[in-house]
Write a protein that holds these residues in place. Sequence first.
Motif, short mmCIF file in Angstrom:
data_model
loop_
_atom_site.label_atom_id
_atom_site.label_comp_id
_atom_site.label_asym_id
_atom_site.label_seq_id
_atom_site.Cartn_x
_atom_site.Cartn_y
_atom_site.Cartn_z
N HIS A 168 -3.86 2.46 9.47
CA HIS A 168 -3.11 2.19 8.24
C HIS A 168 -2.21 0.98 8.41
CE1 HIS A 168 -4.83 5.79 6.74
NE2 HIS A 168 -4.18 6.58 7.57
N HIS B 215 0.82 -1.21 0.00
CA HIS B 215 0.00 0.00 0.00
C HIS B 215 0.85 1.26 0.00
CE1 HIS B 215 1.35 -0.18 4.11
NE2 HIS B 215 0.74 0.91 4.42
N PHE C 278 -2.16 7.74 3.32
CA PHE C 278 -1.75 6.79 4.37
C PHE C 278 -0.63 7.38 5.22
CE2 PHE C 278 -2.83 3.28 1.07
CZ PHE C 278 -4.18 3.34 1.42
#
Lengths: 709, 709
Positions: free
Chosen positions: A132, A106, A123
């Motif tokens: 997160h 991510h 994030f």
Amino acid sequence: MAPSVTLVDFDTVKSKSHNLSLVDHEDHDLVLRTFRVLIADLVQHFNGGHPGGAMGMAAIGVALWRYTMKYSPDHPEWFNRDRFILSNGHTCLFQYSFLHLLGYKHMTLDQLKTYHSPSPDSFCPGHPEREHTGIEVTTGPLGQGIANAVGMAMATKHLAATYNRPGFDIINNTTWCMTGDACLQEGVGLEAISLAGHWKLNNLVLIFDNNNVTCDGSADVANTEDINAKMAASGWNVIEVLDGSNDVQSITNALAAARDSSEKPTFINCHTVIGIGSAVAGDAKAHGAAFGEEDVKNIHQKFGFDPEERFNVPDKVYDFFRKDLRSRADSVDQWEVLLDSYCKAHSELGDELRQRIKGELPSNWENVIPKSFPTSPTASRKSAGLVCNPLAKTIPNFMVGTADLSPSVHMSWPGKVDFQSPTLKTVCGINGNYSGRYIHYGIREHAMASIANGLAAFNRGTIIPVTSSFFMFYLYAAPGVRMGALQELQVIHIATHDSIGTGEDGPTHQPIELAALYRAMPNLLYIRPCDSEEVAGAMTVALKSKHRSTIISTSRQNLPQHVESNRYSVRYGAYVFREKEDAAVTLIGVGSEMCFAVEAAEDLERNGVKARIISFPCQRLFEEQSREYRRSVLRRVETLVVVVEAYAANGWERYADASISMKSFGKSLPGKDAYKYFGFDGKVISCKILAHLDAIEQQRALKSEFIEL
Amino acid sequence: MAPSVTLVDFDTVKSKSHNLSLVDHEDHDLVLRTFRVLIADLVQHFNGGHPGGAMGMAAIGVALWRYTMKYSPDHPEWFNRDRFILSNGHTCLFQYSFLHLLGYKHMTLDQLKTYHSPSPDSFCPGHPEREHTGIEVTTGPLGQGIANAVGMAMATKHLAATYNRPGFDIINNTTWCMTGDACLQEGVGLEAISLAGHWKLNNLVLIFDNNNVTCDGSADVANTEDINAKMAASGWNVIEVLDGSNDVQSITNALAAARDSSEKPTFINCHTVIGIGSAVAGDAKAHGAAFGEEDVKNIHQKFGFDPEERFNVPDKVYDFFRKDLRSRADSVDQWEVLLDSYCKAHSELGDELRQRIKGELPSNWENVIPKSFPTSPTASRKSAGLVCNPLAKTIPNFMVGTADLSPSVHMSWPGKVDFQSPTLKTVCGINGNYSGRYIHYGIREHAMASIANGLAAFNRGTIIPVTSSFFMFYLYAAPGVRMGALQELQVIHIATHDSIGTGEDGPTHQPIELAALYRAMPNLLYIRPCDSEEVAGAMTVALKSKHRSTIISTSRQNLPQHVESNRYSVRYGAYVFREKEDAAVTLIGVGSEMCFAVEAAEDLERNGVKARIISFPCQRLFEEQSREYRRSVLRRVETLVVVVEAYAANGWERYADASISMKSFGKSLPGKDAYKYFGFDGKVISCKILAHLDAIEQQRALKSEFIEL
């Protein structure tokens, strides 16, 4: 005062250090240069943030994630992963950038670039946030992370002692916590440090980014203590690394030694240079601002990068971190296989552990709550014991603790085992072991709440921490309680002695304004039950609230047990306690002051005024009900609504037209006398309401103002 | 873990110990027996309270008040008296009983007997309270007293450095602080201890009633650190007294050595037995309950008193303590003579000192506040600097500090001198001396507030402490702020970064619910000015509030400077900012969100709805105004009142029908974007209000409910 190089109490540690080759050292140089340039670029990108700490800590990150920690970017939620906590949360780019380099999917380079951006989907917030991936706990308020780390390490110790069996070392992860100067000055950090030493949490490592700089300049302006000696006195191993900015080998050795420490937590004092490579290296100016375009170019040049290029991460750097992604994932698979065989060999324990890994309670938990209670007057702190003790006794998820108020808070149960180092028995005759689920936090309310957050954050639902103290001292604990609510952690706080009924201890112990804080705190349920039945309802709500924290607020003194109270209605926040047709007055009774609302209603009745009563244990739950429900309970249009509570009235104006409340601090008097002194008495209340009804007759505008009667 | 006898770093201390004769020792025996029996009687009298600690500490009290401390019962307010602080406040009978024996006139035997009684006129509340003669600070919440003592010792150091001149040792008192196990575990105590060591407060003595018992049993259940080593590492001298229960001579020697310590504060580790002489001696049961009639009789017999008699204090005991009442009073007279000659020799300084002893500010202080401010957008934290810096620079009463946020809070002024030990210069190059009035508290918000209480409590008005940090971190400081408000101490807290406008630092740094706490806290002014002009008004109010504490809450971001704002109206809490005839809507603008109220009013106007605006910096001040004034400002009957503030709405329901407010924690975004994200935007607000006006048209009942728009 630069401490000399010391290796305190280190002889018991068996070093299993990595022998890094020359190639590694070359790699390190590139990696460190790349990392520092990247940080400078990221902070410059939106012209704000904290670059200096992250740059100084680069080598520590390499030693941690490349050579030491047990984790897999492909399995960020792996139960037995090492936990990493960034207590100096403002250096979050340190963690974000490593997550990126390590291959957490991510955390793309584009995501990194959202740091300090106007993107609401970033994030990379200004401090690490638990929601997160890759972030274990939200940090930022200083010192919290140390306490969270203590909670995490306790969770491991406890689960290992409970579930590991010969040949099945299922739970054996280490907790690594970074700290700056600040967290070591904050009281909550110091409290947690004392406890970690006391509990001999040898699976906890605290790494001190000792750059000796704080916002005000040299850390020496406000701190000249001998931190190594202080940590040693607090029961920690102490290792010092002189060149923490560059010496990956020494840091790696220190981390390995710390991980393998036999009986104490370890403090690694790593000397670093804040903002290393920048024009303001070693200066407070490197702490919390972008370096400026000019200096960013200089940093690029100094570290061998093109001054005009930005965000350049050579493939070699990615390779360096990601080459063992596969083998890290394999380790997780192997652990899953081990868990499978464990579950076969120890089927009952295995089932329980799997349930807890999923964050579930045993399915029968609601049946454990008593169906009925003694009808004689009972202090609601005792009611809380009647409800909580059987749960704690039978449900392994519960870890119950107190800030040194065991005799007062009624949270211990027959046969409870204390969470303690088993070695304490021989040292000073204190019983307990790591499988124990009753925690003596000492007189450390703040650390208690923040450690509880760590216990809860280890893995959602695996441990349900219950804390306990006098309600007033949840003001000490408030920053920890807030962090639990903010992180949506299921932590249950049992707060006793919650009003002026506390009595003789006086105004320092009588909370007047504290409920206003907790009723306003998002994602926190402040529940004030009026008797045992409502305590049962409050605990049920708390246990079903998997994503928020709860305070159950109870009395010191005996309370009547009401036939009208109803555990099932607590979930609505407020409910009709005693209905009355054609009522002129609605009395809101709350917690231990319900008895005065009941008395006042009866006296009003005797004076020809019909009064209904509602019980109102929790404002936040009530706010979540439909408008129709709320109107049907309050009946504000037809009745004068008066709340009776021995707190500051602030916030009740939403529901009531008038209050019987506290306008000052309390007073040291026996509880009953304190109530009388401040007008909490059925007859007095009734008289005030009658007078107010008369005044309203004469002047309608009064109902559009809130009055403290 | 019983520590061995140690005398750490003690060689620099020149002992001037008393040589007590055999007669003294016989006296001591009688005095200690009498004292312990008296305590047991007093707690038994109303069957409640804390006897054990007071009984264990008896010999310490004798050593302190009979042989060591400088005070006069006839002059309890003497400026240069030694200060005594009972940080373990639950042992208050220790202090009350000594006050009685020493001859403090208000503390009669009958008064002592009101302990835990229903009398509202008792001087003997369950914890010591500052408003009663002989009590320096209110204690009870653990750890506070240590921090207060640090503040007291700083006050002495500072005043001595400022006013003493050769031959005129006007200010030279010592601060003595008793502590139990608890205060040494609490974070606030640990923070204050670090600072005392750093500042080398050699006029501070911390006496540890080391009975190794807490509520949960042996203190070892939660604490096994090496306290002596920890204190030494924190920069303290450490002296250990093995028989602190009886050995008056050793304690007296230790106190004398501590008082004469040349360069460090001193920690005296006195081993005592809790509840000594009772059946539960040495046990947690001796801590917080009466012993019962049976045991009280036994205690009488054990100590040679008639088991049936109560409250028997032999004349010999009174004589022992009171024989030097006259000479103590003479010392005060001699000091007054010294002060007179000082004032002649140093007339300017003398005038200033006398004014400060009276607790007065220089008469011209209001003129020091700027008459006008830049009209360009200004962050109100900068405004606070513009207002506070000239005051701090010119008025000697000001001692301004920060919890390590000097670059952010704008509280330092050109030419400011740091409060530091002058020896620090050679140790680590840090400038400053004890005459300095700028305090670096380090990252210790809680100790900052509690130390400030000590500075203020030294003598009312002599020092006006100003603290500063981000508003969010006044949650860490909250127990200290509360104790200041409770004690009616004039402490001014400058809180910056006070809303979601704080921006990128995110929800951990964005206060949402904290104002609800401080608005509900009795005797505390929480003032949120909307621009520089209102900051000037807020500071004026704070400086005129000699008997309460104030928080001035300011923004990180630039704020427009309004032509309508008015410093003189801040004192009313709220005032009409922009009047409008036939208005349908009243907008309440607060602090940094005033700009959105102004924008919304203008947008409403464009949509044909007339809106007036009121500025509402302080709820508590507004509550103190007449009903007529309040009605004329709010005009609730004729207008829809909507408050605009980026906090939880709780409490605004008293003044408004609806709110534009925060329903959740904040978010990490640049300040402007954070506001937009949560709907703080003139147009958005105006739309919501227009829709709500429509809804009210359709359904009148809406106005009797508070709505979060």
